[in-house]
Scaffold this motif. Sequence first.
Motif, PDB file in Angstrom:
ATOM      1  N   GLY A  42      -8.117   9.710  -1.748  1.00  0.00           N
ATOM      2  CA  GLY A  42      -9.190   9.299  -0.856  1.00  0.00           C
ATOM      3  C   GLY A  42     -10.171  10.420  -0.584  1.00  0.00           C
ATOM      4  O   GLY A  42     -10.112  11.500  -1.187  1.00  0.00           O
ATOM      5  N   ASP A  43     -11.073  10.203   0.367  1.00  0.00           N
ATOM      6  CA  ASP A  43     -12.143  11.157   0.623  1.00  0.00           C
ATOM      7  C   ASP A  43     -12.253  11.532   2.098  1.00  0.00           C
ATOM      8  O   ASP A  43     -13.342  11.724   2.632  1.00  0.00           O
ATOM      9  N   ASP A  44     -11.109  11.632   2.774  1.00  0.00           N
ATOM     10  CA  ASP A  44     -11.113  12.042   4.174  1.00  0.00           C
ATOM     11  C   ASP A  44     -11.760  13.424   4.306  1.00  0.00           C
ATOM     12  O   ASP A  44     -11.363  14.369   3.619  1.00  0.00           O
ATOM     13  N   ALA A  72      -9.233   6.275  -3.040  1.00  0.00           N
ATOM     14  CA  ALA A  72      -8.589   5.816  -1.806  1.00  0.00           C
ATOM     15  C   ALA A  72      -7.891   4.482  -1.987  1.00  0.00           C
ATOM     16  O   ALA A  72      -6.886   4.199  -1.333  1.00  0.00           O
ATOM     17  N   GLU A  73      -8.412   3.629  -2.905  1.00  0.00           N
ATOM     18  CA  GLU A  73      -7.827   2.300  -3.094  1.00  0.00           C
ATOM     19  C   GLU A  73      -6.630   2.312  -4.039  1.00  0.00           C
ATOM     20  O   GLU A  73      -6.024   1.261  -4.283  1.00  0.00           O
ATOM     21  N   PRO A 102      -3.879   7.575   2.575  1.00  0.00           N
ATOM     22  CA  PRO A 102      -4.299   6.289   3.150  1.00  0.00           C
ATOM     23  C   PRO A 102      -3.102   5.446   3.600  1.00  0.00           C
ATOM     24  O   PRO A 102      -2.017   5.541   3.021  1.00  0.00           O
TER      25      PRO A 102
END
Length: 284
Positions: A42-44, A72-73, A102
């Motif tokens: 993901g891209d947190d 993220a998916e 995630p």
Amino acid sequence: MTAQIIDGTAVAAKAYDRIQADVQEFTRIYGRAPVLATVLVGDDPASQTYVRMKANRCKSVGMESRRIEIPAEASTEEVVARIEELSQDPGVDGILLQHPVPAHVDGRAAFEAIIPSKDVDGVTYASFAKMALGATGFRAATPGGILSLLDAYDVPLAGKHAVVIGRSPILGKPAGMLLLERDATVTYCHSKTKDLDAIVSTADIVIAAVGRPELIQGSWIKPGAVVIDAGYNPGNVGDVEYEKASEAASLITPVPGGVGPMTIATLLEQTVAAALDARTLTAT
């Protein structure tokens, strides 16, 4: 009394000098630098920052950092498969899964895809068991860094009462196990603990790792206690009421600049150790 600050940045700097020397020697002998693979799902934004910090630190000591980005998916199965690939890659010495992942990804399954010989963040069941039993293995990075800080300031542990607030499997629980192994008497506290203030007030060593800003009040700290704040909350606020706690404690970690720098130093130390262990096994 005003507490002496435990300077994690200074202690880490000394560790990095040792790490850099070890990396240079490893590279001279084996023709490549130790490699840490960092997996980011993901891209947190916060995770992106932490991964970048670790990569920069690797570069500063001559290590190689590989950044593995997963959408993220992605499913748990996809994340596990990618980590398993890294576990089998002889060109990778250590693996770090940046957490949290995630919500739909099974973080424990992802951790367990890391083979113990590359678990330089000390997050797998195998690493926890070895650490708890005093066997040779990789320590959880933040608790390992905490022990290094206590040792750097010559804090006696045997016979002391250590109160750990927090029961995370990668922070609170392993921190208590490491202290117990060093002959401290350990009390674990958590969100459902009754009379937390009374328990903390008996502690010679306080390890705050609960993730709630200033939950630990300065008035709870026993005069002369050592306070390690492993919490980090928005606004550079720890889990301890710093100013008031400093009035009673003998030693205290700031936030930031306390535990954080030694977490990364421990991660890199263990990556070098993993690289050396792999070469030893290959040689035999």
